[in-house]
Write a protein that holds these residues in place. Structure first.
Motif, PDB file in Angstrom:
ATOM      1  N   ILE A 135       0.841  -1.197   0.000  1.00 31.02           N
ATOM      2  CA  ILE A 135       0.000   0.000   0.000  1.00 31.02           C
ATOM      3  C   ILE A 135       0.876   1.246   0.000  1.00 31.02           C
ATOM      4  N   GLN A 136       0.525   2.196  -0.873  1.00 30.11           N
ATOM      5  CA  GLN A 136       1.129   3.521  -0.862  1.00 30.11           C
ATOM      6  C   GLN A 136       0.002   4.547  -0.847  1.00 30.11           C
ATOM      7  N   ASN A 137       0.166   5.578  -0.024  1.00 28.59           N
ATOM      8  CA  ASN A 137      -0.847   6.635   0.021  1.00 28.59           C
ATOM      9  C   ASN A 137      -0.163   7.978   0.188  1.00 28.59           C
ATOM     10  N   GLY A 138      -0.927   9.046  -0.035  1.00 36.50           N
ATOM     11  CA  GLY A 138      -0.371  10.393   0.066  1.00 36.50           C
ATOM     12  C   GLY A 138      -0.607  11.002   1.431  1.00 36.50           C
ATOM     13  N   ASP A 139      -1.600  11.909   1.512  1.00 36.56           N
ATOM     14  CA  ASP A 139      -1.838  12.648   2.745  1.00 36.56           C
ATOM     15  C   ASP A 139      -3.114  12.241   3.463  1.00 36.56           C
ATOM     16  N   ALA A 140      -3.775  11.208   3.015  1.00 34.54           N
ATOM     17  CA  ALA A 140      -5.047  10.815   3.620  1.00 34.54           C
ATOM     18  C   ALA A 140      -4.847   9.679   4.630  1.00 34.54           C
ATOM     19  N   SER A 142      -5.299   6.127   6.493  1.00 33.27           N
ATOM     20  CA  SER A 142      -5.501   4.728   6.139  1.00 33.27           C
ATOM     21  C   SER A 142      -5.796   3.937   7.406  1.00 33.27           C
ATOM     22  N   SER A 143      -6.785   3.057   7.320  1.00 30.84           N
ATOM     23  CA  SER A 143      -7.164   2.214   8.449  1.00 30.84           C
ATOM     24  C   SER A 143      -7.215   0.768   7.975  1.00 30.84           C
ATOM     25  N   ILE A 144      -6.466  -0.110   8.648  1.00 31.05           N
ATOM     26  CA  ILE A 144      -6.333  -1.498   8.213  1.00 31.05           C
ATOM     27  C   ILE A 144      -6.567  -2.407   9.413  1.00 31.05           C
ATOM     28  N   SER A 145      -7.513  -3.323   9.294  1.00 29.77           N
ATOM     29  CA  SER A 145      -7.869  -4.187  10.422  1.00 29.77           C
ATOM     30  C   SER A 145      -7.965  -5.645   9.997  1.00 29.77           C
ATOM     31  N   ASP A 146      -7.522  -6.522  10.876  1.00 28.65           N
ATOM     32  CA  ASP A 146      -7.750  -7.974  10.754  1.00 28.65           C
ATOM     33  C   ASP A 146      -7.223  -8.541   9.441  1.00 28.65           C
ATOM     34  N   ILE A 147      -5.949  -8.276   9.165  1.00 30.72           N
ATOM     35  CA  ILE A 147      -5.354  -8.865   7.966  1.00 30.72           C
ATOM     36  C   ILE A 147      -4.410 -10.000   8.365  1.00 30.72           C
ATOM     37  N   LYS A 148      -4.297 -10.973   7.464  1.00 29.79           N
ATOM     38  CA  LYS A 148      -3.424 -12.110   7.686  1.00 29.79           C
ATOM     39  C   LYS A 148      -2.763 -12.444   6.355  1.00 29.79           C
ATOM     40  N   VAL A 149      -1.499 -12.042   6.200  1.00 30.77           N
ATOM     41  CA  VAL A 149      -0.771 -12.231   4.941  1.00 30.77           C
ATOM     42  C   VAL A 149       0.666 -12.661   5.243  1.00 30.77           C
ATOM     43  N   ASP A 150       1.381 -13.053   4.188  1.00 32.01           N
ATOM     44  CA  ASP A 150       2.788 -13.422   4.349  1.00 32.01           C
ATOM     45  C   ASP A 150       3.676 -12.191   4.475  1.00 32.01           C
ATOM     46  N   SER A 151       3.470 -11.209   3.578  1.00 32.68           N
ATOM     47  CA  SER A 151       4.276  -9.988   3.619  1.00 32.68           C
ATOM     48  C   SER A 151       3.376  -8.768   3.456  1.00 32.68           C
ATOM     49  N   PHE A 152       3.753  -7.691   4.143  1.00 33.17           N
ATOM     50  CA  PHE A 152       2.926  -6.486   4.161  1.00 33.17           C
ATOM     51  C   PHE A 152       3.829  -5.263   4.140  1.00 33.17           C
ATOM     52  N   SER A 153       3.482  -4.290   3.293  1.00 31.76           N
ATOM     53  CA  SER A 153       4.219  -3.032   3.281  1.00 31.76           C
ATOM     54  C   SER A 153       3.239  -1.870   3.168  1.00 31.76           C
ATOM     55  N   PHE A 154       3.554  -0.800   3.897  1.00 29.16           N
ATOM     56  CA  PHE A 154       2.745   0.416   3.855  1.00 29.16           C
ATOM     57  C   PHE A 154       3.680   1.612   3.853  1.00 29.16           C
ATOM     58  N   LYS A 155       3.378   2.586   2.969  1.00 34.68           N
ATOM     59  CA  LYS A 155       4.182   3.794   2.897  1.00 34.68           C
ATOM     60  C   LYS A 155       3.270   4.963   2.587  1.00 34.68           C
ATOM     61  N   SER A 156       3.453   6.076   3.325  1.00 32.27           N
ATOM     62  CA  SER A 156       2.664   7.269   3.036  1.00 32.27           C
ATOM     63  C   SER A 156       3.524   8.514   3.180  1.00 32.27           C
ATOM     64  N   ASP A 157       3.017   9.602   2.612  1.00 32.02           N
ATOM     65  CA  ASP A 157       3.704  10.876   2.737  1.00 32.02           C
ATOM     66  C   ASP A 157       3.248  11.568   4.026  1.00 32.02           C
ATOM     67  N   GLY A 158       2.094  12.210   3.979  1.00 26.60           N
ATOM     68  CA  GLY A 158       1.593  12.901   5.157  1.00 26.60           C
ATOM     69  C   GLY A 158       0.367  12.252   5.746  1.00 26.60           C
ATOM     70  N   GLY A 159       0.038  11.056   5.290  1.00 29.87           N
ATOM     71  CA  GLY A 159      -1.154  10.384   5.774  1.00 29.87           C
ATOM     72  C   GLY A 159      -0.871   9.431   6.919  1.00 29.87           C
ATOM     73  N   ALA A 160      -1.619   9.569   8.002  1.00 33.68           N
ATOM     74  CA  ALA A 160      -1.447   8.680   9.157  1.00 33.68           C
ATOM     75  C   ALA A 160      -2.047   7.313   8.851  1.00 33.68           C
ATOM     76  N   VAL A 161      -1.623   6.317   9.620  1.00 29.46           N
ATOM     77  CA  VAL A 161      -2.145   4.969   9.428  1.00 29.46           C
ATOM     78  C   VAL A 161      -2.450   4.338  10.782  1.00 29.46           C
ATOM     79  N   ALA A 162      -3.563   3.629  10.842  1.00 25.26           N
ATOM     80  CA  ALA A 162      -3.945   2.867  12.030  1.00 25.26           C
ATOM     81  C   ALA A 162      -4.086   1.410  11.622  1.00 25.26           C
ATOM     82  N   ILE A 163      -3.351   0.532  12.296  1.00 27.87           N
ATOM     83  CA  ILE A 163      -3.375  -0.900  11.984  1.00 27.87           C
ATOM     84  C   ILE A 163      -3.779  -1.660  13.231  1.00 27.87           C
ATOM     85  N   ASN A 164      -4.782  -2.518  13.086  1.00 26.98           N
ATOM     86  CA  ASN A 164      -5.285  -3.259  14.226  1.00 26.98           C
ATOM     87  C   ASN A 164      -5.393  -4.739  13.886  1.00 26.98           C
TER      88      ASN A 164
END
Length: 288
Positions: A135-140, A142-164
């Motif tokens: 996942i890549q995002n700009g300034d907005a 991002s909310s991500i919940s209940d994921i189950k994967v082998d590999s995960f990447s997240f990158k943003s500029d000015g956007g906060a992220v909440a992962i649960n």
């Protein structure tokens, strides 16, 4: 003025045709009502809904956005659902789906679209075959919940992220330039989290090894289980508080600039190494 919901089960050429017709109708209505002809927004958000996407067989999800709010969550349904809500005639992200992957991409310069608002909601069934999520995002936000994967990447500029509640069997890499990172319950084999100016609040994290850093923000890292490979934590001008199990067995090695480093653990252990770096800030290693 709203035109209801557009239900798209597949065939993105048809989606574009429908959106074009809708845009023309809205434009005509606005001109007739005396609204400025250049106003490209709809009174109410319009919806493009991709549902019925078979989860079985999808191995990879790639999302590349600019300033769209993103929500990813688990569902009780059998299929993957993608819902895009936008109040603008332009700048709707493109969705590409094949038998093995889903790609959502924003290529337009949406920061120039006045008063634009766009939200993407993705629901994933419990039974799925997704292995990689990028996942890549700009300034907005991002909310991500209940994921189950082998590999995960997240990158943003000015956007906060909440992962649960994220379970990553291999590597997880999460970074922002100027935004906060909020994590609650995450496990990974290798965990990398960083931000330049953002604050990192990481609760209930588990990893064999980790690298956590913030240059001008603060760090709060709580790990209920002990790491077992060399790990690092770095803070610049902010404060860092790392909480580890009281029975944790490790030894520390690092550098301190004008700041301070303190630890409640003995420094003569034979366990894995915790490397630290402190600039002008303050770092504390505490017992749970």
């Amino acid at each position: 003025m709203g035109y209801g919901r557009i239900m798209i089960l597949g065939g993105f050429n048809m989606k574009r045709i429908l959106l074009s017709v809708l845009a023309f109708m809205t434009f005509t209505a606005c001109v007739s009502a005396g609204a400025p002809a250049g106003d490209p927004t709809w009174t109410e958000p319009q919806t493009v809904h991709n549902q019925g996407i078979k989860a079985d067989g999808i191995k990879k999800v790639d999302i590349k956005l600019q300033n769209e709010i993103l929500n990813i969550s688990l569902s009780e349904t059998e299929n993957i659902s993608i819902e895009i809500l936008s109040n603008h005639q332009m700048g709707v992200p493109l969705v590409t789906i094949d038998g093995k992957s889903i790609k959502i991409e924003q290529k337009e310069k949406t920061n120039k679209l006045v008063n634009r608002k766009c939200t993407i909601n993705i629901t994933i069934p419990k039974k799925n075959s997704i292995q990689t999520m990028n996942i890549q995002n700009g300034d907005a936000l991002s909310s991500i919940s209940d994921i189950k994967v082998d590999s995960f990447s997240f990158k943003s500029d000015g956007g906060a992220v909440a992962i649960n509640n994220a379970e990553i069997s291999k590597e997880a890499e999460i970074s922002t330039s100027n935004a906060d990172i909020q994590i609650s319950k995450l496990s990974a084999k290798e965990l990398k989290i960083s931000s330049n100016k953002g604050n990192l609040n990481i609760n209930d994290a588990e990893a064999r090894n980790f690298a956590v850093s913030s240059d001008k923000g603060s760090i709060e890292l709580d790990m209920p289980k002990m790491f077992d490979k060399e790990s690092t934590i770095s803070i610049g001008s902010g404060t860092a508080k790392v909480t580890l199990p009281s029975s944790a067995d490790f030894w520390t090695q690092g550098d301190v600039g004008s700041g301070r480093f303190r630890s409640e653990f003995a420094q003569d252990s034979n366990g894995p190494k915790l490397k630290y770096k402190v600039g002008g800030g303050d770092m504390r290693i505490l017992k749970r």
